[in-house]
Motif scaffolding. Structure first.
Motif, PDB file in Angstrom:
ATOM      1  N   PRO A  75      -6.073   0.511   9.043  1.00  0.00           N
ATOM      2  CA  PRO A  75      -4.903   1.396   9.097  1.00  0.00           C
ATOM      3  C   PRO A  75      -3.671   0.825   8.426  1.00  0.00           C
ATOM      4  O   PRO A  75      -2.796   1.579   7.984  1.00  0.00           O
ATOM      5  N   TYR A  76      -3.600  -0.491   8.286  1.00  0.00           N
ATOM      6  CA  TYR A  76      -2.384  -1.122   7.784  1.00  0.00           C
ATOM      7  C   TYR A  76      -2.371  -1.299   6.263  1.00  0.00           C
ATOM      8  O   TYR A  76      -1.392  -1.818   5.721  1.00  0.00           O
ATOM      9  N   VAL A  77      -3.424  -0.864   5.592  1.00  0.00           N
ATOM     10  CA  VAL A  77      -3.392  -0.882   4.131  1.00  0.00           C
ATOM     11  C   VAL A  77      -2.864   0.458   3.589  1.00  0.00           C
ATOM     12  O   VAL A  77      -2.808   0.666   2.391  1.00  0.00           O
ATOM     13  N   PHE A  78      -2.469   1.342   4.499  1.00  0.00           N
ATOM     14  CA  PHE A  78      -1.856   2.613   4.119  1.00  0.00           C
ATOM     15  C   PHE A  78      -0.371   2.577   4.461  1.00  0.00           C
ATOM     16  O   PHE A  78       0.025   2.059   5.509  1.00  0.00           O
ATOM     17  N   LYS A  79       0.453   3.132   3.593  1.00  0.00           N
ATOM     18  CA  LYS A  79       1.882   3.205   3.885  1.00  0.00           C
ATOM     19  C   LYS A  79       2.122   4.051   5.130  1.00  0.00           C
ATOM     20  O   LYS A  79       3.006   3.767   5.937  1.00  0.00           O
ATOM     21  N   LYS A  80       1.328   5.108   5.274  1.00  0.00           N
ATOM     22  CA  LYS A  80       1.348   5.916   6.494  1.00  0.00           C
ATOM     23  C   LYS A  80      -0.026   5.769   7.146  1.00  0.00           C
ATOM     24  O   LYS A  80      -0.981   6.437   6.738  1.00  0.00           O
ATOM     25  N   PRO A  81      -0.159   4.872   8.119  1.00  0.00           N
ATOM     26  CA  PRO A  81      -1.465   4.628   8.735  1.00  0.00           C
ATOM     27  C   PRO A  81      -2.113   5.915   9.240  1.00  0.00           C
ATOM     28  O   PRO A  81      -1.454   6.726   9.911  1.00  0.00           O
ATOM     29  N   ARG A  87       1.664  -9.545   2.342  1.00  0.00           N
ATOM     30  CA  ARG A  87       1.865 -10.638   1.371  1.00  0.00           C
ATOM     31  C   ARG A  87       1.137 -10.365   0.062  1.00  0.00           C
ATOM     32  O   ARG A  87       1.667 -10.618  -1.034  1.00  0.00           O
ATOM     33  N   LEU A  88      -0.072  -9.849   0.164  1.00  0.00           N
ATOM     34  CA  LEU A  88      -0.880  -9.592  -1.018  1.00  0.00           C
ATOM     35  C   LEU A  88      -0.577  -8.238  -1.658  1.00  0.00           C
ATOM     36  O   LEU A  88      -1.080  -7.943  -2.741  1.00  0.00           O
ATOM     37  N   GLY A  89       0.206  -7.424  -0.979  1.00  0.00           N
ATOM     38  CA  GLY A  89       0.555  -6.109  -1.516  1.00  0.00           C
ATOM     39  C   GLY A  89      -0.629  -5.164  -1.612  1.00  0.00           C
ATOM     40  O   GLY A  89      -0.672  -4.290  -2.488  1.00  0.00           O
ATOM     41  N   ILE A  90      -1.584  -5.317  -0.700  1.00  0.00           N
ATOM     42  CA  ILE A  90      -2.781  -4.479  -0.735  1.00  0.00           C
ATOM     43  C   ILE A  90      -2.446  -3.110  -0.159  1.00  0.00           C
ATOM     44  O   ILE A  90      -1.901  -2.993   0.939  1.00  0.00           O
ATOM     45  N   THR A  91      -2.773  -2.075  -0.900  1.00  0.00           N
ATOM     46  CA  THR A  91      -2.518  -0.721  -0.420  1.00  0.00           C
ATOM     47  C   THR A  91      -3.623   0.211  -0.892  1.00  0.00           C
ATOM     48  O   THR A  91      -4.208   0.031  -1.961  1.00  0.00           O
ATOM     49  N   ASN A  92      -3.920   1.201  -0.071  1.00  0.00           N
ATOM     50  CA  ASN A  92      -4.946   2.185  -0.403  1.00  0.00           C
ATOM     51  C   ASN A  92      -4.324   3.543  -0.663  1.00  0.00           C
ATOM     52  O   ASN A  92      -5.005   4.560  -0.724  1.00  0.00           O
TER      53      ASN A  92
END
Length: 325
Positions: free
Chosen positions: A102-108, A319-324
């Motif tokens: 859920p935390y790799v989305f800007k809106k979980p 930290r890694l800026g990972i986003t889906n």
């Protein structure tokens, strides 16, 4: 006298109308949602838990397994959120789907601490970095040399964006100072095919998913993300040995969750069934064959484990800026 007769008649009527006993849970089949595709090692232990829990001496009702892979748990969790909180749809979930996805989305898309309630954990598994035999990579030094010899660096296969393998791969590349591209595979089975088909040279797996291919020489283990060497792989170094960073020792876990707001007897029952299954040689044998280790965590302590792992993974995601998205 008449008042006494009226009171007795009312009491008798109320007793007749009141239910004689609460409905036993479960009184009908239970749907077990899995966020993983059939064939993954986690799917194997999920089926083992299901077959054990549905015995007459435990649940006494059949479980219907529904695999809903996709987006590293989002598809399954979204489906689960839409179900009534009555205990007749429960979900198997791992560390990845619960504390990372859920935390790799800007809106979980879901809140694991508010939307779901853990009932019991039953197994843990280490994670292993492997290379395809054709890549020529046999050690971490080989991996670094491979990456530095190519302008684009090295391709890491990842089961899904935001999965533990993704975070560990990205963190590993940052730690080693090498360029790396993350290539999503939509699950471990597809990742195995890609590795052996030379589409990617390396990937991190649940140890159980890769063992068969390590044993037959098609994959080469590079390191285990553990704090101690595995008895089954005594020659393979740990992340602590290679990276000199104990934070890279991460163990995946798996458990059963319910919809938040489900009746307390649902969680209590699943907890009881899980303890009973962990006492059987058949279930322990199934865990061992999939290279999972039995580890019980009660419903009472489940939330604490989730909170602890979120505290570790979420900063890495940022930290890694990972986003889906």
């Amino acid at each position: 006298m008449k008042a006494t007769h009226l009171l007795l008649a009312f009491a008798a009527s109320a007793a007749f109308l009141a239910p004689t006993h609460a409905e036993r849970y479960p009184s009908k089949p239970v749907t077990l949602v899995s966020p993983l595709p059939a064939g993954a090692s986690t799917d194997v232990v999920t089926r083992a838990w299901m077959h054990c829990a549905q015995r007459d001496s435990l649940a006494g009702q059949p479980f219907v397994l529904v695999n809903k892979p996709g987006a590293n748990g989002v598809v399954a969790a979204s489906f689960m959120k839409q179900q009534p909180a009555d205990g007749y749809t429960v979900m198997v979930a791992g560390m990845s789907q619960t504390t990372i996805t859920p935390y790799v989305f800007k809106k979980p898309p879901y809140d694991p601490e508010k939307d779901f309630e853990g009932a019991a954990m039953f197994a843990v598994s280490p994670l292993t970095l492997v290379a395809s035999a054709q890549s020529g990579i046999k050690t971490m030094d080989d991996l670094v040399a491979y990456a530095k010899a190519r302008p684009g660096g090295i391709d890491f296969g990842i089961g899904a964006i935001g999965a533990p393998g993704h975070l560990l791969s990205a963190a590993l590349a940052a730690k080693l100072g090498i360029k790396a591209t993350m290539v999503p595979m939509n699950g471990e089975p597809n990742g195995l095919t890609a590795l052996m088909g030379e589409q990617v040279p390396v990937m991190i797996f649940l140890t159980g998913s890769a063992t068969q291919y390590i044993d037959n020489g098609k994959l080469v283990p590079i390191l285990n993300f553990t704090d101690k060497r595995l008895p089954t792989m005594p020659a393979v170094p740990t992340a602590g040995e290679v990276l000199h960073d104990p934070g890279f020792a991460r163990t995946a876990w798996i458990g059963i969750t319910t919809k938040a707001g489900s009746p307390p007897e649902v969680t209590q029952s699943i907890d009881r069934w899980t303890q009973a299954c962990l006492d059987t040689p058949e279930f322990n044998r199934a865990l061992k064959q999939a290279l999972f280790a039995p580890q019980y965590v009660s419903a009472k302590d489940y939330a604490g484990v989730v909170k602890r792992d979120i505290a570790f993974w979420r900063p890495w995601i940022e930290r890694l800026g990972i986003t889906n998205d």
